[in-house]
Design an enzyme around this catalytic site. Structure first.
Site, PDB file in Angstrom:
ATOM      1  N   PHE A  74      -4.941  -8.060   4.549  1.00 15.56           N
ATOM      2  CA  PHE A  74      -4.907  -6.605   4.629  1.00 15.56           C
ATOM      3  C   PHE A  74      -4.522  -6.000   3.288  1.00 15.56           C
ATOM      4  CE2 PHE A  74      -1.087  -8.510   6.433  1.00 15.56           C
ATOM      5  CZ  PHE A  74      -0.100  -8.024   5.590  1.00 15.56           C
ATOM      6  N   ASP A  75      -5.074  -4.837   3.049  1.00 20.63           N
ATOM      7  CA  ASP A  75      -4.694  -4.037   1.891  1.00 20.63           C
ATOM      8  C   ASP A  75      -3.333  -3.402   2.159  1.00 20.63           C
ATOM      9  OD1 ASP A  75      -5.031  -2.661  -0.585  1.00 20.63           O
ATOM     10  OD2 ASP A  75      -5.657  -0.890   0.525  1.00 20.63           O
TER      11      ASP A  75
END
Length: 554
Positions: free
Chosen positions: A89-90
């Site tokens: 995930f960012d």
């Protein structure tokens, strides 16, 4: 071609079932010499559990996800969602809110200004800047009721800062080399260290070439992020990885809050794609992002998930799953729902085909006549269809607050949002001890003590009496809110200790021991309150089943 692999597998088995049923009927006829048995076998032979159970379960799963704000684009995506074992995930906009907020305002000890004065100067100048940090400063100033004026001679250098004239004074806002020349003083180094430790960004303010203060901004972690990651691990995700373009110091501070296995910082979009490929060695990958820089990684992962409520169009277009609400915990619900859908599909297939084969054996032995076999065959079909439709039924997870509990949580969450800004006054009062005039410093501490006693403690007491009993009924177990009540007791203890010190010290003079003791109590109170507020946001207020509370600032 776009069917889920499980559905295609069921279709292939159904093709083999037809000749199997025909051979069984012929064998029964030859063995018994009774053609009625062959008819009975053909009547009860139903491939419907294979042909119907899986598609109905998958469509029901997609429908249920859609009702929770998660759009799954096809059955194959739902199956990959159920199989995901590595979550990437960012940070910005995914784990954090993606909206910078002012954390605190630091005043230079050499200028006769108050925090609101520094905020007014910076916000007045930043009104003409389109930068995201400038917008955050202006928004915060307006929320604080600060009167702003338009600057003259405005100039902005991208990546450095802005400058302009305000009431005949030259004001600069931005990085330290832009606002002032020379080596930074001790208070600037302290502000930078604090920003690095807290994962914040620091913006400096100077007036006529002299440093006036600094504004610290952070991008708060979503209150449901840590809870969501814990739930995903319980659901079968074995590895959680953060992939971000931000600095390592900021990324690691956020990672420490939510709990991840590894952090890849300072990554370009191409680097993110490479990280996805590397992580495939640990299992099927799920990439979650919201920006255009995340789009290549979303496409490269086994499953791409876009937070589309405020994300870019590009990320939503390449993703296989789109969250239409600004809540990360819905992804956890979708993964659990996808696994439930395929579990029920397998259950329907195995039980339905087992009953069908058993009925064929009974018919071949002459136990099940054709007429009864026809009825039994229809019952099997209806049973597997109804079982598959169970995927679409059920309410929200039990840990969601509803009714009275939801209303109480919204009320106390809103109070948190109002009180959170006032907590900085406690830290500022501790910072200014020994720096300002003793009389002024004591008066500032007395104002803080009045705020704690008159505003903060009644809030904590109301939580204990009104909110916690409702939460205890929902959570179950042995005293699930006991630890938080213990936090309230510690806050009360520190408030009493602060009042006792103020009663003992003179009103216009502080000894070194008095300064040390006041600082200890104030910093301790500030730390306990920050931790306590964060724990309540994550543990209780994130259980609200709407997106406004999930994105409340921390």
């Amino acid at each position: 071609a776009e069917q889920a692999p499980f559905v295609r597998l069921a279709d292939r088995f159904a093709l083999w079932f037809v000749p199997f049923a025909a051979l069984t009927a012929v064998a029964a006829w030859v063995a018994s010499g009774d053609a009625v048995r062959a008819v009975a076998v053909r009547v009860v032979a139903t491939p419907c559990p294979l042909l119907l159970a899986a598609p109905i379960a998958i469509v029901s799963g997609m429908s249920r996800c859609a009702r929770r704000g998660v759009i799954v684009k096809d059955g194959g995506a739902l199956e990959r969602l159920a199989q995901g074992r590595v979550l990437l995930f960012d940070k910005t906009g995914t784990i954090t809110r993606g909206m910078p907020t002012v954390a605190s305002v630091v005043v230079a000890p050499t200028v006769p200004l108050q925090p609101l004065d520094v905020l007014r100067l910076a916000a007045s100048l930043d009104q003409l800047s389109p930068h995201v940090l400038a917008s955050a400063i202006v928004r915060f100033a307006r929320c604080e009721g600060v009167d702003l004026v338009l600057p003259k001679g405005f100039d902005e250098v991208p990546g450095q800062g802005a400058a302009g004239d305000l009431a005949g004074r030259t004001v600069r806002v931005g990085k330290w080399p832009w606002v002032c020349d020379g080596l930074p003083p001790a208070w600037v180094r302290s502000a930078r260290r604090r920003a690095e430790l807290d994962g914040s960004v620091v913006v400096f303010v100077a007036v006529d070439g002299e440093p006036a203060g600094a504004i610290l901004l952070d991008d708060p972690v979503r209150s449901d992020a840590a809870r969501t990651l814990r739930g995903l691990r319980q659901a079968g995700v074995r590895r959680a990885v953060m992939v971000t373009g931000d600095r390592r110091e900021i990324a690691e501070s956020v990672a420490a809050v939510v709990g991840v296995d590894e952090v890849f910082a300072d990554r370009t979009p191409a680097d993110k794609v490479e990280v996805v490929r590397i992580e495939r060695q640990f299992g099927p990958t799920i990439m979650v992002g919201d920006g255009i820089n995340d789009a290549p990684a979303l496409a490269a992962a086994d499953l791409g998930v876009a937070i589309g409520a405020r994300g870019s169009t590009a990320s939503s277009e390449v993703a296989d799953v789109v969250l239409t609400v600004d809540r990360l915990d819905r992804l956890g619900e979708a993964i659990v729902g996808a696994r439930r859908a395929f579990g029920i599909a397998r259950q329907s297939v195995l039980v339905g085909m087992g009953l069908s084969v058993g009925a064929m054996a009974a018919a071949a032995l002459g136990v099940l006549p054709p007429a009864y076999g026809a009825v039994f065959q229809e019952l099997i079909d209806v049973a597997v269809i109804l079982n598959s439709l169970r995927v679409a039924t059920g309410s929200a997870p039990r840990s969601r607050l509803e009714g009275e509990g939801a209303e109480l949580s919204r009320r106390f969450s809103a109070e948190h949002a109002r009180l959170r800004g006032d907590l900085e006054r406690i830290r500022v009062a501790a910072d200014r001890l020994g720096v300002d005039d003793d009389r002024e410093a004591i008066e500032r501490v007395r104002v803080v003590h009045a705020f704690v006693v008159d505003v903060l403690l009644p809030h904590e007491q109301a939580e204990d009496l009104e909110l916690y009993p409702v939460l205890a009924q929902l959570l179950g177990g042995d005293d699930p809110t006991g630890a938080m009540s213990r936090g309230h007791a510690e806050i009360v203890h520190l408030a009493r200790r602060l009042g006792r010190i103020l009663d003992d010290v003179p009103s216009d003079e502080l000894a070194s021991d008095d300064v040390q003791e006041l600082r200890t109590v104030l910093y301790g109170l500030y730390a306990v309150l920050r931790l306590h507020f964060a724990q309540e946001d994550e543990g209780y207020f994130s259980m609200l089943d709407d997106e406004t509370q999930a994105s409340a600032p921390r």
